[in-house]
Design an enzyme around this catalytic site. Structure first.
Site, PDB file in Angstrom:
ATOM      1  N   GLU A 111       0.807  -1.206   0.000  1.00  0.00           N
ATOM      2  CA  GLU A 111       0.000   0.000   0.000  1.00  0.00           C
ATOM      3  C   GLU A 111       0.852   1.274   0.000  1.00  0.00           C
ATOM      4  O   GLU A 111       0.437   2.307  -0.525  1.00  0.00           O
ATOM      5  CB  GLU A 111      -0.943   0.001   1.210  1.00  0.00           C
ATOM      6  CG  GLU A 111      -1.975   1.114   1.218  1.00  0.00           C
ATOM      7  CD  GLU A 111      -2.971   1.032   0.063  1.00  0.00           C
ATOM      8  OE1 GLU A 111      -3.566   2.074  -0.259  1.00  0.00           O
ATOM      9  OE2 GLU A 111      -3.144  -0.065  -0.505  1.00  0.00           O
ATOM     10  N   HIS A 128       3.653   1.759  -1.694  1.00  0.00           N
ATOM     11  CA  HIS A 128       3.965   2.044  -3.092  1.00  0.00           C
ATOM     12  C   HIS A 128       2.742   2.579  -3.840  1.00  0.00           C
ATOM     13  O   HIS A 128       2.846   3.521  -4.632  1.00  0.00           O
ATOM     14  CB  HIS A 128       4.451   0.769  -3.807  1.00  0.00           C
ATOM     15  CG  HIS A 128       5.695   0.180  -3.230  1.00  0.00           C
ATOM     16  ND1 HIS A 128       5.675  -0.949  -2.463  1.00  0.00           N
ATOM     17  CD2 HIS A 128       7.000   0.557  -3.334  1.00  0.00           C
ATOM     18  CE1 HIS A 128       6.916  -1.257  -2.110  1.00  0.00           C
ATOM     19  NE2 HIS A 128       7.735  -0.358  -2.620  1.00  0.00           N
ATOM     20  N   ASP A 142      12.233   6.060   4.007  1.00  0.00           N
ATOM     21  CA  ASP A 142      13.690   6.107   3.963  1.00  0.00           C
ATOM     22  C   ASP A 142      14.097   7.566   3.776  1.00  0.00           C
ATOM     23  O   ASP A 142      14.345   8.025   2.654  1.00  0.00           O
ATOM     24  CB  ASP A 142      14.232   5.232   2.830  1.00  0.00           C
ATOM     25  CG  ASP A 142      15.732   4.994   2.963  1.00  0.00           C
ATOM     26  OD1 ASP A 142      16.401   5.851   3.578  1.00  0.00           O
ATOM     27  OD2 ASP A 142      16.227   3.979   2.466  1.00  0.00           O
ATOM     28  N   SER A 188       6.558  -2.070   4.850  1.00  0.00           N
ATOM     29  CA  SER A 188       7.814  -2.414   4.197  1.00  0.00           C
ATOM     30  C   SER A 188       7.695  -3.815   3.624  1.00  0.00           C
ATOM     31  O   SER A 188       7.044  -4.689   4.221  1.00  0.00           O
ATOM     32  CB  SER A 188       8.972  -2.365   5.198  1.00  0.00           C
ATOM     33  OG  SER A 188      10.156  -2.903   4.632  1.00  0.00           O
TER      34      SER A 188
END
Length: 292
Positions: free
Chosen positions: A38, A40, A153, A192
């Site tokens: 989700e 992405h 990140d 992740s």
């Protein structure tokens, strides 16, 4: 959705996307390594709001993996990922092979000093060189008007922004390299692809990470001693079942310079910790404040 695997086809397909729109048609790039979730898809949806057409890339980049990391084990599910992207209305999927991305004799590496050297850069030497190199190539290949990356990140985002600034890669769009807020599970754990490696018990313990980070941030914003607060955060994670803490750092949001006092400008709390064999990273905003 069209899928292409060679550079000539990619450039033709991007040209056709632009020709199909107006004279000001814009293209957004969403780079990924696949194993989509989700988080992405949130990037894809945000890209669709900002541009006329969305190009996604799926490439498991070998140059950003160290010798003892999980390149071979990294999940690859191109058919499933393609279906998810098509359902979101992505116009074009760029899915190059390793040989297409790094042809025989490839000898160029981009290194971004300063922002890449601490945090994950300290424990993963060469990682951000691989990230910078592949992202630079993706920008040159797709020639997007903008690109979207997740804030999960934060250091990677800082490296890409610095590279784009230093190499004059700024795209013709305001906020061309756009960071999208981290998508989280109901218990706060950042989404992740590596979460799938966690056992049921490890997954339950992993939720301690965002919870303890929020407690540490509240303390820092209230003026608590920063080193003591970070030490307590590390101790609580180890007590909760984490095997080790690579770092728990308060840093300037832009430069990533470590901070030892209540921040006077926007800052981030950044943490990397291992639970079992899985390394989790997370970061959250810390507001500047007057402290006590």
């Amino acid at each position: 959705m069209e899928t292409v695997t060679d550079l000539a086809s990619l450039r033709q397909a991007v040209d056709e996307l632009r020709a199909a729109g107006t004279s000001s048609a814009t293209v957004a790039l969403v780079p990924t390594m696949g194993a989509l979730h989700e988080g992405h898809l949130t990037l894809v949806r945000e890209a669709a709001k900002r541009a006329d057409a969305v190009v996604a890339s799926i490439f498991v980049n070998p140059t950003q993996f160290g010798p003892n990391e999980d390149l071979d084990a990294y999940p690859r599910q191109l058919a499933e990922d393609s279906a998810m992207l098509q359902a979101e209305g992505v116009a074009l999927l760029w899915a190059p092979t390793v040989e297409a991305m790094y042809p025989a004799g490839f000898a160029t590496t981009i290194a971004v000093a300063d922002v890449s050297e601490g945090l994950c850069g300290a424990s993963r030497p060469g990682h951000f060189d691989g990230v910078a190199t592949v992202v630079n190539k993706l920008f040159a290949q797709v020639r997007p008007d903008m690109a979207l990356f997740g804030e999960k990140d934060w250091q990677q985002l800082a490296v890409i922004r610095r590279m784009a600034r230093d190499l004059d890669l700024t795209m013709p769009h305001v906020d061309a390299i756009h960071g999208v807020p981290t998508v989280r599970e109901e218990d706060g754990l950042a989404l992740s692809s590596r979460n799938r490696y966690l056992s049921a018990d490890q997954r339950a313990s992993a939720a301690t990470l965002p919870a303890e980070m929020r407690k540490a941030i509240a303390a820092i914003e209230a003026g608590s001693d920063v080193p003591a607060t970070l030490a307590a955060l590390e101790a609580h994670l180890l007590q909760a079942g984490f095997a080790s803490v690579d770092y728990a750092t308060l840093a300037d949001a832009m430069s990533l310079a470590p901070l030892a006092e209540t921040p006077r400008a926007d800052a981030r709390l950044l943490v990397a910790a291992r639970i079992g064999t899985t390394r989790l990273i997370d970061n959250m905003a810390v507001r500047p404040g007057s402290g006590r």
